[in-house]
Design a protein around this motif. Sequence first.
Motif, PDB file in Angstrom:
ATOM      1  N   PHE A 218     -54.046  16.332 -38.969  1.00  0.00           N
ATOM      2  CA  PHE A 218     -54.909  15.756 -37.925  1.00  0.00           C
ATOM      3  C   PHE A 218     -54.497  16.248 -36.542  1.00  0.00           C
ATOM      4  N   LYS A 219     -53.191  16.399 -36.355  1.00  0.00           N
ATOM      5  CA  LYS A 219     -52.674  16.854 -35.068  1.00  0.00           C
ATOM      6  C   LYS A 219     -53.131  18.301 -34.818  1.00  0.00           C
ATOM      7  N   LYS A 220     -52.942  19.131 -35.848  1.00  0.00           N
ATOM      8  CA  LYS A 220     -53.338  20.534 -35.746  1.00  0.00           C
ATOM      9  C   LYS A 220     -54.826  20.663 -35.445  1.00  0.00           C
ATOM     10  N   GLU A 221     -55.609  19.772 -36.081  1.00  0.00           N
ATOM     11  CA  GLU A 221     -57.062  19.817 -35.919  1.00  0.00           C
ATOM     12  C   GLU A 221     -57.519  19.195 -34.598  1.00  0.00           C
ATOM     13  N   GLY A 222     -56.559  18.698 -33.829  1.00  0.00           N
ATOM     14  CA  GLY A 222     -56.895  18.132 -32.525  1.00  0.00           C
ATOM     15  C   GLY A 222     -57.537  16.757 -32.584  1.00  0.00           C
ATOM     16  N   LEU A 223     -57.400  16.077 -33.725  1.00  0.00           N
ATOM     17  CA  LEU A 223     -58.007  14.749 -33.856  1.00  0.00           C
ATOM     18  C   LEU A 223     -57.131  13.666 -33.251  1.00  0.00           C
ATOM     19  N   ILE A 224     -55.832  13.914 -33.295  1.00  0.00           N
ATOM     20  CA  ILE A 224     -54.898  12.924 -32.745  1.00  0.00           C
ATOM     21  C   ILE A 224     -53.797  13.637 -31.953  1.00  0.00           C
ATOM     22  N   ARG A 225     -53.082  12.870 -31.169  1.00  0.00           N
ATOM     23  CA  ARG A 225     -51.873  13.363 -30.543  1.00  0.00           C
ATOM     24  C   ARG A 225     -50.741  12.509 -31.083  1.00  0.00           C
ATOM     25  N   VAL A 226     -49.675  13.155 -31.545  1.00  0.00           N
ATOM     26  CA  VAL A 226     -48.533  12.399 -32.068  1.00  0.00           C
ATOM     27  C   VAL A 226     -47.258  12.947 -31.454  1.00  0.00           C
ATOM     28  N   GLU A 227     -46.461  12.051 -30.961  1.00  0.00           N
ATOM     29  CA  GLU A 227     -45.123  12.432 -30.516  1.00  0.00           C
ATOM     30  C   GLU A 227     -44.190  11.323 -30.944  1.00  0.00           C
ATOM     31  N   GLY A 228     -43.518  11.553 -32.055  1.00  0.00           N
ATOM     32  CA  GLY A 228     -42.633  10.511 -32.585  1.00  0.00           C
ATOM     33  C   GLY A 228     -43.443   9.302 -32.997  1.00  0.00           C
ATOM     34  N   LYS A 229     -43.212   8.195 -32.318  1.00  0.00           N
ATOM     35  CA  LYS A 229     -43.893   6.947 -32.665  1.00  0.00           C
ATOM     36  C   LYS A 229     -45.172   6.737 -31.851  1.00  0.00           C
ATOM     37  N   GLU A 230     -45.386   7.606 -30.870  1.00  0.00           N
ATOM     38  CA  GLU A 230     -46.572   7.456 -30.017  1.00  0.00           C
ATOM     39  C   GLU A 230     -47.764   8.171 -30.648  1.00  0.00           C
ATOM     40  N   VAL A 231     -48.820   7.416 -30.863  1.00  0.00           N
ATOM     41  CA  VAL A 231     -50.034   7.980 -31.470  1.00  0.00           C
ATOM     42  C   VAL A 231     -51.205   7.762 -30.532  1.00  0.00           C
ATOM     43  N   CYS A 232     -52.037   8.777 -30.411  1.00  0.00           N
ATOM     44  CA  CYS A 232     -53.268   8.636 -29.619  1.00  0.00           C
ATOM     45  C   CYS A 232     -54.431   9.250 -30.386  1.00  0.00           C
ATOM     46  N   LEU A 233     -55.450   8.456 -30.635  1.00  0.00           N
ATOM     47  CA  LEU A 233     -56.637   8.967 -31.328  1.00  0.00           C
ATOM     48  C   LEU A 233     -57.522   9.688 -30.318  1.00  0.00           C
TER      49      LEU A 233
END
Lengths: 246, 246
Positions: A218-233
């Motif tokens: 999902f991150k690669k596809e640009g659907l979400i941003r993830v950094e450790g425990k921080e998630v952004c849809l």
Amino acid sequence: MFYNNFFNVYLSDATAKMRLIEPHKNCKQCQWKCDIYFTTREMGMQHELKPVQMVYKKHETICRQDAAITHAINLVSGNAKMFVNGLFDKQIILGILMPANYIGLTAIFGSPNYPYNVTALTHCHTCQVDIDIVKKMYHANHDFQQMLNQSFSKTLASIMKKLVSLNQKQIRAKVAESLIYLAQLHESDQFMLTLSRKELGELSAITGENAVRVLSEFKKEGLIRVEGKEVCLLQKEVLQKISDAG
Amino acid sequence: MFYNNFFNVYLSDATAKMRLIEPHKNCKQCQWKCDIYFTTREMGMQHELKPVQMVYKKHETICRQDAAITHAINLVSGNAKMFVNGLFDKQIILGILMPANYIGLTAIFGSPNYPYNVTALTHCHTCQVDIDIVKKMYHANHDFQQMLNQSFSKTLASIMKKLVSLNQKQIRAKVAESLIYLAQLHESDQFMLTLSRKELGELSAITGENAVRVLSEFKKEGLIRVEGKEVCLLQKEVLQKISDAG
DNA sequence: TAAAAAAATTGTTGTAAAACAATGTTTTCA
DNA sequence: TGAAAACATTGTTTTACAACAATTTTTTTA
């Protein structure tokens, strides 16, 4: 149970971790006013209500599946996971509890034991009220009755929804659904994941490894941003489509 | 709705299949005395109760998921399956209804729509009572309240059990579990399967083909006897072990 | 009662996801 | 502060089951 003078709290002798903070003298002073308080006030039952505050650290068990329900536990701060014991020590997380949320109300509906486990994902403050008093209130107060019935009914509906999705969706759809669920819970598309990757898997009924995999997809596809425990849809609509498509 | 003189019943114009038998004049004459009747008698409310008998043929829909609940439907004879719509026209059967069993009570708990479908597996006789009267009884009668709460709570428990087993068991365990469930339901290790093989699959969350396969495996292994729709559990303990082992 | 439809059965193939493995990273706590 | 444990990540292998296909049997209905 023994008293610790330094911290001015009770520690249970079983784990020496579960802390029993002194009973409330008065709910009026409480920063987390709850429905039970409002109802007792309405019914002139404040004197009967002897709530006890308990604090749980991360990973501590708030209630155990099949144990007898003695109190209605109100989660007033923190996050907790609600899960059932599966086979081979596998767990299925039914949902995440956020304040304010009652645990143990099934006792009122004729199930005297907890139907699931609840453990703290973060530091959790709870306020515990003798279940018999809540029962008494339930039977005496129509509005309160209606409120509990509705919440119970919602639980049934959500578990049925989970039954379908966990059975018929594949891992990408399952994770998408979990992410949307968590965003709804936090009332924000950006949130701190209080779950580990393995637990995110347990929430989605997949392995932890696959939870990681789908997350990075999902991150690669640009659907979400993830950094450790921080998630952004980032693309919620697309995630919703993935979830719906199964 | 039109009247059919030959059969002396009402037929709904939608399907011309659902039959509305004339309203009871008196529950006393009914061969299937139900809890609602007993409770109304106790409460002196017989005059308010205007039950209507309806008959459904095999495969007919008794209630549809998400439709508004207008009546509490009591299944007084026959078998029906209770299922939720899954994805891609797949169904998951939550359980089998046997008399006496109420459908639609969630309305009392604040869910005004049916949370699942029910369709007849055999000819089904139902007795339908206006839901508002049942609501009234629920709020006025503690024992009745307790009874409905308990049954509702049991539903929750059984769905949670299903959630675990359907997620973590493999096909042999799933079928073993379903067979034991059916035996319990029929209160006999020998029973007529009212479900098709495909439906047995839907009850176990597997394909119909695999339901057939496992069934013949169990037969070969001497665990069960199957002849068409007739099933007999020969080694229940072994089946229980298979079910528990996952 | 014959034709058509639905259900049951058995074998084969493809695939999604679990299981396993190996390695790097972070957290815990003595 | 440093060792141990828990967590995260990525690649590879295995496997259980769905999907498909083909045939037989049973049920429906015109």
